[in-house]
Design a protein around this motif. Structure first.
Motif, short mmCIF file in Angstrom:
data_model
loop_
_atom_site.label_atom_id
_atom_site.label_comp_id
_atom_site.label_asym_id
_atom_site.label_seq_id
_atom_site.Cartn_x
_atom_site.Cartn_y
_atom_site.Cartn_z
N GLY A 1 57.11 117.88 -34.90
CA GLY A 1 57.08 116.88 -33.82
C GLY A 1 56.44 115.60 -34.31
O GLY A 1 55.46 115.65 -35.06
N ASN A 2 56.97 114.44 -33.88
CA ASN A 2 56.42 113.17 -34.37
C ASN A 2 55.90 112.29 -33.23
O ASN A 2 55.97 111.07 -33.27
CB ASN A 2 57.44 112.42 -35.23
N GLY A 101 60.80 114.97 -36.97
CA GLY A 101 60.98 114.64 -35.55
C GLY A 101 62.42 114.26 -35.28
O GLY A 101 63.11 113.75 -36.15
N ARG A 102 62.87 114.53 -34.05
CA ARG A 102 64.26 114.24 -33.69
C ARG A 102 64.53 112.74 -33.65
O ARG A 102 65.56 112.27 -34.08
CB ARG A 102 64.58 114.80 -32.31
N ASN A 103 63.57 111.98 -33.07
CA ASN A 103 63.80 110.54 -32.85
C ASN A 103 62.80 109.72 -33.64
O ASN A 103 62.14 110.23 -34.53
CB ASN A 103 63.67 110.24 -31.35
N GLY A 107 57.87 110.33 -30.40
CA GLY A 107 58.30 111.52 -29.67
C GLY A 107 58.89 111.21 -28.32
O GLY A 107 59.69 110.28 -28.16
N ALA A 108 58.44 111.93 -27.30
CA ALA A 108 59.03 111.84 -25.96
C ALA A 108 58.85 110.47 -25.32
O ALA A 108 59.53 110.13 -24.36
CB ALA A 108 58.43 112.91 -25.04
N TRP A 109 57.92 109.65 -25.87
CA TRP A 109 57.72 108.32 -25.28
C TRP A 109 58.98 107.48 -25.37
O TRP A 109 59.14 106.51 -24.63
CB TRP A 109 56.55 107.62 -25.96
N HIS A 110 59.91 107.85 -26.27
CA HIS A 110 61.16 107.09 -26.36
C HIS A 110 62.17 107.54 -25.30
O HIS A 110 63.19 106.90 -25.12
CB HIS A 110 61.77 107.25 -27.76
N VAL A 237 52.44 123.02 -38.69
CA VAL A 237 51.78 122.58 -37.45
C VAL A 237 52.84 122.35 -36.38
O VAL A 237 53.79 121.59 -36.58
CB VAL A 237 50.99 121.27 -37.68
N LEU A 238 52.69 123.03 -35.24
CA LEU A 238 53.62 122.86 -34.11
C LEU A 238 53.07 121.75 -33.21
O LEU A 238 51.98 121.88 -32.67
CB LEU A 238 53.71 124.16 -33.31
#
Length: 471
Positions: A1-2, A101-103, A107-110, A237-238
């Motif tokens: 995760g990024n 990371g996917r994006n 992370g989810a902030w995008h 690390v998750l």
């Protein structure tokens, strides 16, 4: 995760090392005394349990409270005292690592509507050694009511990665499909056909040989192709957060095309004019902040809303009953609407009806939705679209048994609020699986402000393992 957890950890693993700033004064006298005992020893190399003992605050994690109070000493009392940390770059202490990371970093902030204002105050969204406020100043923008928009924060996290020179560690556009333990021998002998292992444990542990994690997945290329990868690592690390899987109600018709589980669906519908002031009401289900954001957005666009939620308006567990009115005027307004605008009595707000202590029974193909109240009475409403915004769960499908074995209650799925991953509070290493760590919401830390202490704990633990701690 990024997201923020992954970014903060990458910073600490890149040789950036926090020390107590000499001659600075922390408002907590006992902590001040402890910090003065060994100012020449980095905080990463000190006993985090000893330093964090006796600290109190808005997190259950002692290390989260410690790192937060070192960076923002009196912030809970409205103060703006400077951090008591000074940062040194010690490249010889860096630990090689990759952040998948996917994006883009953040992370989810995008994925959040850019104009949404965050729940936390702007300065609480910042990462180490680059205050968020200073960054906003350079953009020549002030903080509205001390709070920032989601777009600001997403941009700040991307800027942080570049500014701190962390890009080489980040591999964006990567999707992890599997993480499991394998014996180091099986890799060196290239006998990869039998990596599944037949042992009783889903982690296929084999005591005799040294083991590493095999991380499989694929990179999404610019052309849209998928390039598979396999990475072997001693530690994983998750830090994948909780934004992946919106919660479903589990009722009939929920899979129909007009029923959505993300706020972005409403933004899309407004953009392409499929809902508007003249359309049937939009149904919003849920009584958390995302539901409130949807109501504010609809209200702003003059779109009629029916708002259904299970709790009483006065329920102390309702998030609105825990937020100070002064800091969160718009959420207070939604709470007022929920109280004053029930179907039973019309209130001052047009285009909005609240149905407290109701739940959805079914969604019909004709866009008729049936609700039931606490007394068993049923009502039907015709709607234009439905948004079910009742929280989300992490997606840990890349772990054996969806990571359930790692949770506090290993019979139930991992949930950030009710059933986080069971970690050691001072290293954030999973109790059930050595070498595997969990950060952020997966470990029960749900605010950016508090995920950073977890990163400090992981970095400290990994430095000890790599023996990169000075004597």
């Amino acid at each position: 995760g990024n997201g923020p957890s992954g970014i903060c950890l990458s910073y600490l693993l890149s040789g950036y090392t926090p020390y107590f700033k000499r001659h600075s004064l922390h408002p907590h006298p006992i902590l001040q005394r402890k910090l003065e005992e060994a100012p020449e020893v980095s905080v990463l190399d000190q006993d985090l349990e000893y330093l964090s003992e006796g600290l109190e605050g808005r997190s259950h994690s002692p290390v989260a409270l410690l790192f937060d109070t070192l960076q923002r000493p009196d912030t809970d009392f409205g103060g703006t005292e400077e951090s008591v940390l000074t940062w040194w770059h010690e490249p010889d202490r860096a630990i090689p690592h990759l952040v998948l990371g996917r994006n883009a970093p953040g992370g989810a902030w995008h994925s959040i509507e850019g104009s949404m204002i965050t729940l936390s105050r702007g300065e609480w969204m910042g990462l180490p050694d680059l205050p968020f406020k200073e960054w906003l100043k350079q953009k020549r923008r002030g903080l509205r009511n001390n709070r920032a928009t989601a777009e600001d924060i997403a941009q700040y996290y991307q800027h942080y990665v570049v500014k701190k020179g962390l890009q080489k560690n980040f591999k964006c556009g990567s999707v992890v499909t599997s993480v499991r333990k394998v014996s180091a021998e099986s890799i060196s002998n290239h006998t990869q056909k039998d990596l599944q292992g037949d042992s009783g444990s889903l982690w296929s542990s084999n005591e005799k040989s040294t083991e590493v994690f095999q991380v499989d997945g694929f990179f999404k290329t610019v052309e849209g192709n998928k390039e598979p990868f396999s990475i072997y690592a001693e530690n994983v690390v998750l830090a994948t957060g909780t934004y992946d899987n919106p919660t479903w109600l589990g009722v009939k018709g929920e899979n129909l095309s007009y029923v959505h589980h993300q706020l972005s669906a409403l933004e899309e519908a407004v953009k392409n004019s499929s809902v508007g002031i003249m359309s049937d009401p939009v149904l919003i289900v849920g009584a958390g902040l995302t539901a409130a954001d949807a109501i504010l957005f609809a209200h702003h666009c003059n779109i009629p809303v029916i708002h259904v939620f299970r709790r009483r308006v006065t329920d102390p567990g309702l998030i609105f009953n825990q937020l100070p009115k002064m800091l969160y005027p718009e959420y207070h307004k939604v709470h007022q609407m929920m109280k004053e605008q029930t179907a039973a009595c019309a209130g001052p707000y047009e285009h909005y009806v609240s149905l407290p202590e109701h739940h959805v029974l079914s969604f019909g193909k004709d866009k008729k939705c049936i609700f039931q109240d606490k007394n068993g009475c049923q009502k039907a409403y015709k709607i234009s679209m439905a948004l079910v915004l009742t929280g989300s769960n992490p997606n840990l499908s890349f772990l054996p048994n969806d990571g359930i074995d790692l949770a506090m209650d290993s019979e139930q799925p991992v949930n950030p609020k009710r059933n986080p991953i069971d970690v050691d509070p001072f290293t954030y290493e999973c109790t059930q699986e050595k070498g595997l760590y969990a950060l952020g919401p997966l470990a029960g830390d749900n605010f950016v402000r508090f995920v950073q202490g977890g990163a400090l704990a992981v970095a400290s633990s990994l430095l000890k393992k790599a023996n990169k701690n000075p004597p």
